[in-house]
Design a protein around this motif. Structure first.
Motif, PDB file in Angstrom:
ATOM      1  N   ARG A 114      27.954  14.222 -22.490  1.00  0.00           N
ATOM      2  CA  ARG A 114      27.866  15.583 -23.002  1.00  0.00           C
ATOM      3  C   ARG A 114      27.262  16.494 -21.937  1.00  0.00           C
ATOM      4  NH1 ARG A 114      24.192  18.048 -26.909  1.00  0.00           N
ATOM      5  NH2 ARG A 114      24.154  19.577 -25.210  1.00  0.00           N
TER       6      ARG A 114
ATOM      7  N   LYS B 142      26.114  28.168 -23.455  1.00  0.00           N
ATOM      8  CA  LYS B 142      24.941  27.784 -24.235  1.00  0.00           C
ATOM      9  C   LYS B 142      24.536  28.862 -25.232  1.00  0.00           C
ATOM     10  CE  LYS B 142      23.104  24.602 -24.029  1.00  0.00           C
ATOM     11  NZ  LYS B 142      23.466  23.327 -24.725  1.00  0.00           N
TER      12      LYS B 142
ATOM     13  N   GLU C 274      20.422  13.775 -25.970  1.00  0.00           N
ATOM     14  CA  GLU C 274      20.189  14.488 -24.715  1.00  0.00           C
ATOM     15  C   GLU C 274      19.304  13.675 -23.775  1.00  0.00           C
ATOM     16  OE1 GLU C 274      20.966  19.096 -26.035  1.00  0.00           O
ATOM     17  OE2 GLU C 274      18.904  18.519 -25.608  1.00  0.00           O
TER      18      GLU C 274
ATOM     19  N   HIS D 110      18.146  17.211 -31.200  1.00  0.00           N
ATOM     20  CA  HIS D 110      17.883  18.550 -31.740  1.00  0.00           C
ATOM     21  C   HIS D 110      17.127  18.486 -33.054  1.00  0.00           C
ATOM     22  CE1 HIS D 110      20.895  19.417 -28.669  1.00  0.00           C
ATOM     23  NE2 HIS D 110      20.285  20.575 -28.574  1.00  0.00           N
TER      24      HIS D 110
ATOM     25  N   ASP E  89      16.040  22.732 -23.343  1.00  0.00           N
ATOM     26  CA  ASP E  89      15.651  21.600 -24.204  1.00  0.00           C
ATOM     27  C   ASP E  89      14.971  20.455 -23.439  1.00  0.00           C
ATOM     28  OD1 ASP E  89      16.545  23.014 -26.383  1.00  0.00           O
ATOM     29  OD2 ASP E  89      18.385  21.853 -26.659  1.00  0.00           O
TER      30      ASP E  89
ATOM     31  N   GLN F  77      12.821  17.633 -25.333  1.00  0.00           N
ATOM     32  CA  GLN F  77      13.464  16.575 -26.125  1.00  0.00           C
ATOM     33  C   GLN F  77      14.338  15.640 -25.288  1.00  0.00           C
ATOM     34  OE1 GLN F  77      15.340  19.434 -28.658  1.00  0.00           O
ATOM     35  NE2 GLN F  77      17.403  19.081 -27.878  1.00  0.00           N
TER      36      GLN F  77
ATOM     37  N   CYS G 154      21.386  18.663 -21.971  1.00  0.00           N
ATOM     38  CA  CYS G 154      21.682  19.830 -22.807  1.00  0.00           C
ATOM     39  C   CYS G 154      22.649  20.727 -22.046  1.00  0.00           C
ATOM     40  CB  CYS G 154      20.375  20.565 -23.120  1.00  0.00           C
ATOM     41  SG  CYS G 154      20.589  21.964 -24.214  1.00  0.00           S
TER      42      CYS G 154
END
Ligand code: PEP
Ligand code: MN
Length: 262
Positions: free
Chosen positions: A55, A60, A227, A201, A238, A241, A31
């Motif tokens: 990524r 943020k 992610e 997400h 995050d 996840q 993330c």
């Protein structure tokens, strides 16, 4: 952007990596860009295993102003080093017009996050650059609003747009958002743009991510952005996840037969 049976857009990210053609585009990474060591580990584990782009957020959009807001320009330098040393394209989120300039020579694709899908001045500014844009669906955007946001970028001169379904708000928060796979199918029918899915997400919980990722490919998505982190529970944002890097690589292996069957 209306669909045309004779034309499906292929968006080039680098001369050798594209989305919308035959190959799936798989983007993986944390993330948030935390430090060079973290991103080096991510690149070393993912790049040899069919993950074509990385990524990592450096600006943020956090719900709380007291949460970590990203590493900013220092994070962009880390992405630039990773992209150069590991020969892999990198994607990061742009939140404001003034950040665009500093990204142009350090990243390969600029992401517009859900919270900015209708930031029309930002979209217009992205229409004037020569880099592809990853446009994420707004938290509660209709498909009409989503496609019109893409039209803002195209109509200002940049045809390199990749749409990303990342789940929409609903009443149940067991899953963070509701992954709208119907939208993926519909967007492929009503536009000529590549459509990728962010199962992370949507799910909000790592144990839900692989199945949603597979379902997205089965529904016809052109790729995924997922992610993952070297130590998922220690992710600065995050964490819940984030997949481990091993789980990310294992997931990508499982996608191939599904993609071949679509
Ligand atoms: C992200 O990709 O880290 C992100 C903030 O995504 P979204 O805009 O979809 O919430
Ligand atoms: Mn995130």
């Amino acid at each position: 952007l209306k669909a045309n049976p004779h034309h499906q857009s292929v968006v080039s990210i680098t001369p050798t990596v594209a989305v919308g053609a035959d190959d799936l585009l798989i983007v993986g990474g944390p993330c948030t860009v935390e430090n060079l060591g973290q991103m080096t580990t991510v690149a070393q584990c993912l790049v040899p295993h069919g993950i074509q782009a990385l990524r990592g957020g450096v600006y943020k959009p956090r719900t709380s102003p007291y949460s970590f807001q990203g590493s900013g320009d220092a994070g962009l330098d880390i992405l630039a080093q990773i992209r150069c040393h590991h020969r892999v394209p990198v994607v990061t989120e742009v939140m404001a017009i003034h950040q665009i300039e500093s990204m142009l020579d350090r990243v390969d694709m600029l992401q517009v996050g859900s919270r900015n899908m209708q930031n029309f001045d930002l979209l217009k500014a992205l229409g004037e650059i020569e880099k592809p844009v990853l446009l994420k669906r707004g938290l509660a955007a209709t498909l009409e609003e989503f496609v019109m946001a893409a039209e803002y970028i195209v109509s200002h001169g940049n045809p390199g747009i990749v749409l990303c379904e990342r789940g929409i708000r609903s009443f149940d928060n067991y899953t963070r958002n509701v992954l709208d796979l119907g939208a993926v199918v519909a967007l492929k029918q009503i536009t000529h743009l590549p459509v990728i899915v962010d199962p992370s997400h949507a799910a909000g919980k790592r144990e839900l991510v692989p199945a949603l990722a597979k379902a997205a490919i089965a529904a016809g998505a052109d790729g995924l952005i997922v992610e993952c982190h070297p130590v998922p529970d220690q992710s600065i944002s995050d964490a819940r996840q984030a997949l481990s890097l091993d789980d990310m690589v294992a997931l990508v292996e499982q996608l191939r037969p599904i993609a071949a069957a679509v």
